[in-house]
Design a protein around this motif. Sequence first.
Motif, PDB file in Angstrom:
ATOM      1  N   TYR A  80      -0.482  -4.706   5.879  1.00 39.06           N
ATOM      2  CA  TYR A  80       0.338  -5.225   4.790  1.00 39.06           C
ATOM      3  C   TYR A  80       0.043  -4.480   3.490  1.00 39.06           C
ATOM      4  CZ  TYR A  80       0.572  -9.132   8.074  1.00 39.06           C
ATOM      5  OH  TYR A  80       0.737  -9.912   9.199  1.00 39.06           O
ATOM      6  N   LEU A  81       1.036  -4.473   2.625  1.00 30.20           N
ATOM      7  CA  LEU A  81       0.849  -3.996   1.259  1.00 30.20           C
ATOM      8  C   LEU A  81       1.451  -5.043   0.335  1.00 30.20           C
ATOM      9  CD1 LEU A  81      -0.196  -1.607  -0.467  1.00 30.20           C
ATOM     10  CD2 LEU A  81       2.183  -0.820  -0.569  1.00 30.20           C
ATOM     11  N   GLN A  82       0.582  -5.780  -0.332  1.00 29.78           N
ATOM     12  CA  GLN A  82       1.020  -6.773  -1.304  1.00 29.78           C
ATOM     13  C   GLN A  82       1.175  -6.088  -2.653  1.00 29.78           C
ATOM     14  OE1 GLN A  82       1.787 -10.163  -0.923  1.00 29.78           O
ATOM     15  NE2 GLN A  82       2.506  -9.970  -3.040  1.00 29.78           N
ATOM     16  N   MET A  83       2.370  -6.160  -3.208  1.00 26.64           N
ATOM     17  CA  MET A  83       2.666  -5.470  -4.457  1.00 26.64           C
ATOM     18  C   MET A  83       3.049  -6.504  -5.509  1.00 26.64           C
ATOM     19  SD  MET A  83       4.821  -2.223  -2.976  1.00 26.64           S
ATOM     20  CE  MET A  83       6.242  -3.210  -2.555  1.00 26.64           C
ATOM     21  N   ASN A  84       2.248  -6.591  -6.560  1.00 28.54           N
ATOM     22  CA  ASN A  84       2.486  -7.518  -7.657  1.00 28.54           C
ATOM     23  C   ASN A  84       2.745  -6.749  -8.947  1.00 28.54           C
ATOM     24  OD1 ASN A  84       1.926  -9.681  -5.883  1.00 28.54           O
ATOM     25  ND2 ASN A  84      -0.253  -9.586  -6.367  1.00 28.54           N
ATOM     26  N   SER A  85       3.295  -7.433  -9.922  1.00 29.41           N
ATOM     27  CA  SER A  85       3.552  -6.835 -11.233  1.00 29.41           C
ATOM     28  C   SER A  85       4.266  -5.498 -11.097  1.00 29.41           C
ATOM     29  CB  SER A  85       2.234  -6.664 -12.009  1.00 29.41           C
ATOM     30  OG  SER A  85       1.577  -7.903 -12.161  1.00 29.41           O
ATOM     31  N   LEU A  86       5.302  -5.480 -10.304  1.00 25.40           N
ATOM     32  CA  LEU A  86       5.998  -4.233 -10.020  1.00 25.40           C
ATOM     33  C   LEU A  86       6.658  -3.653 -11.262  1.00 25.40           C
ATOM     34  CD1 LEU A  86       7.405  -5.217  -6.553  1.00 25.40           C
ATOM     35  CD2 LEU A  86       6.075  -3.151  -7.019  1.00 25.40           C
ATOM     36  N   LYS A  87       6.683  -2.334 -11.305  1.00 27.31           N
ATOM     37  CA  LYS A  87       7.267  -1.588 -12.414  1.00 27.31           C
ATOM     38  C   LYS A  87       8.389  -0.694 -11.890  1.00 27.31           C
ATOM     39  CE  LYS A  87       2.656  -1.161 -14.498  1.00 27.31           C
ATOM     40  NZ  LYS A  87       1.629  -0.197 -14.977  1.00 27.31           N
ATOM     41  N   PRO A  88       9.311  -0.297 -12.740  1.00 25.36           N
ATOM     42  CA  PRO A  88      10.362   0.636 -12.293  1.00 25.36           C
ATOM     43  C   PRO A  88       9.786   1.921 -11.687  1.00 25.36           C
ATOM     44  CG  PRO A  88      10.998  -0.353 -14.363  1.00 25.36           C
ATOM     45  CD  PRO A  88       9.595  -0.819 -14.089  1.00 25.36           C
ATOM     46  N   ASP A  89       8.634   2.376 -12.166  1.00 27.22           N
ATOM     47  CA  ASP A  89       7.997   3.586 -11.621  1.00 27.22           C
ATOM     48  C   ASP A  89       7.516   3.401 -10.196  1.00 27.22           C
ATOM     49  OD1 ASP A  89       6.389   4.858 -14.672  1.00 27.22           O
ATOM     50  OD2 ASP A  89       8.442   4.974 -13.933  1.00 27.22           O
ATOM     51  N   ASP A  90       7.465   2.180  -9.711  1.00 30.91           N
ATOM     52  CA  ASP A  90       7.074   1.931  -8.320  1.00 30.91           C
ATOM     53  C   ASP A  90       8.235   2.147  -7.354  1.00 30.91           C
ATOM     54  OD1 ASP A  90       5.143  -0.820  -9.551  1.00 30.91           O
ATOM     55  OD2 ASP A  90       4.401   1.147  -8.949  1.00 30.91           O
ATOM     56  N   THR A  91       9.418   2.390  -7.876  1.00 32.84           N
ATOM     57  CA  THR A  91      10.585   2.623  -7.023  1.00 32.84           C
ATOM     58  C   THR A  91      10.383   3.860  -6.167  1.00 32.84           C
ATOM     59  OG1 THR A  91      12.114   1.546  -8.558  1.00 32.84           O
ATOM     60  CG2 THR A  91      13.049   3.160  -7.031  1.00 32.84           C
ATOM     61  N   ALA A  92      10.514   3.679  -4.859  1.00 32.71           N
ATOM     62  CA  ALA A  92      10.273   4.769  -3.907  1.00 32.71           C
ATOM     63  C   ALA A  92      10.541   4.258  -2.500  1.00 32.71           C
ATOM     64  CB  ALA A  92       8.833   5.266  -4.000  1.00 32.71           C
ATOM     65  N   VAL A  93      10.539   5.183  -1.559  1.00 35.23           N
ATOM     66  CA  VAL A  93      10.474   4.814  -0.150  1.00 35.23           C
ATOM     67  C   VAL A  93       9.001   4.724   0.212  1.00 35.23           C
ATOM     68  CG1 VAL A  93      11.047   5.441   2.211  1.00 35.23           C
ATOM     69  CG2 VAL A  93      12.658   5.934   0.360  1.00 35.23           C
ATOM     70  N   TYR A  94       8.626   3.610   0.812  1.00 30.58           N
ATOM     71  CA  TYR A  94       7.236   3.370   1.174  1.00 30.58           C
ATOM     72  C   TYR A  94       7.060   3.572   2.687  1.00 30.58           C
ATOM     73  CZ  TYR A  94       6.075   1.664  -3.451  1.00 30.58           C
ATOM     74  OH  TYR A  94       5.840   1.579  -4.808  1.00 30.58           O
ATOM     75  N   TYR A  95       6.016   4.321   3.028  1.00 28.51           N
ATOM     76  CA  TYR A  95       5.726   4.652   4.417  1.00 28.51           C
ATOM     77  C   TYR A  95       4.331   4.163   4.794  1.00 28.51           C
ATOM     78  CZ  TYR A  95       9.484   8.098   3.783  1.00 28.51           C
ATOM     79  OH  TYR A  95      10.674   8.730   3.504  1.00 28.51           O
ATOM     80  N   CYS A  96       4.191   3.690   6.005  1.00 28.57           N
ATOM     81  CA  CYS A  96       2.850   3.453   6.521  1.00 28.57           C
ATOM     82  C   CYS A  96       2.518   4.559   7.516  1.00 28.57           C
ATOM     83  CB  CYS A  96       2.706   2.072   7.153  1.00 28.57           C
ATOM     84  SG  CYS A  96       3.612   1.833   8.685  1.00 28.57           S
ATOM     85  N   ALA A  97       1.230   4.781   7.686  1.00 33.63           N
ATOM     86  CA  ALA A  97       0.770   5.859   8.543  1.00 33.63           C
ATOM     87  C   ALA A  97      -0.543   5.467   9.203  1.00 33.63           C
ATOM     88  CB  ALA A  97       0.589   7.140   7.726  1.00 33.63           C
ATOM     89  N   ALA A  98      -0.786   6.037  10.366  1.00 37.52           N
ATOM     90  CA  ALA A  98      -2.011   5.775  11.122  1.00 37.52           C
ATOM     91  C   ALA A  98      -2.772   7.076  11.324  1.00 37.52           C
ATOM     92  CB  ALA A  98      -1.671   5.151  12.474  1.00 37.52           C
ATOM     93  N   GLY A  99      -4.100   6.991  11.206  1.00 35.49           N
ATOM     94  CA  GLY A  99      -4.921   8.170  11.383  1.00 35.49           C
ATOM     95  C   GLY A  99      -6.366   7.808  11.623  1.00 35.49           C
ATOM     96  N   PRO A 100      -7.225   8.804  11.743  1.00 39.59           N
ATOM     97  CA  PRO A 100      -8.635   8.542  12.040  1.00 39.59           C
ATOM     98  C   PRO A 100      -9.426   8.007  10.855  1.00 39.59           C
ATOM     99  CG  PRO A 100      -8.245  10.888  11.814  1.00 39.59           C
ATOM    100  CD  PRO A 100      -6.896  10.237  11.761  1.00 39.59           C
ATOM    101  N   SER A 101      -8.939   8.210   9.648  1.00 41.26           N
ATOM    102  CA  SER A 101      -9.644   7.710   8.467  1.00 41.26           C
ATOM    103  C   SER A 101      -8.629   7.446   7.359  1.00 41.26           C
ATOM    104  CB  SER A 101     -10.686   8.722   7.976  1.00 41.26           C
ATOM    105  OG  SER A 101     -10.047   9.894   7.507  1.00 41.26           O
ATOM    106  N   PRO A 102      -8.929   6.540   6.433  1.00 47.36           N
ATOM    107  CA  PRO A 102      -7.981   6.176   5.366  1.00 47.36           C
ATOM    108  C   PRO A 102      -7.984   7.191   4.232  1.00 47.36           C
ATOM    109  CG  PRO A 102      -9.966   4.893   5.136  1.00 47.36           C
ATOM    110  CD  PRO A 102     -10.148   5.709   6.386  1.00 47.36           C
TER     111      PRO A 102
END
Length: 122
Positions: A80-102
């Motif tokens: 999950y990604l909890q997003m609070n206090s959103l701003k216009p600059d947060d506008t984007a396509v959001y992607y999740c990804a999996a890998g061996p390390s964060p």
Amino acid sequence: QVQLVESGGGLVQAGGSLRLSCAASGRTFSSYAMGWFRQAPGKEREFVAGITWRGGNTDIADSVKGRFTISRDNAKNTVYLQMNSLKPDDTAVYYCAAGPSPARSTRSYGSWGQGTQVTVSS
């Protein structure tokens, strides 16, 4: 590899909140670190948040620190990604990804979702 599907995006006013979900298929989800990235029009894909496979450690980009939180539920194969206090600059396509390390680099992730649009109006 793991298959990833994001959901939860949408249109929200500045100051509002959204929670993105990323559902994974495959029984090996719990062995992957997970990351959230975003890409605005004309910009490179950038790191937002990462979490280790057990969820014990997280990394948050400075641009969203204090406003966004990453978490995971391995029993539900979901991050999950909890997003609070959103701003216009947060506008984007959001992607999740999996890998061996964060890691913060896109090259560290081998599996990607199709993305979900987040639009923040002023």
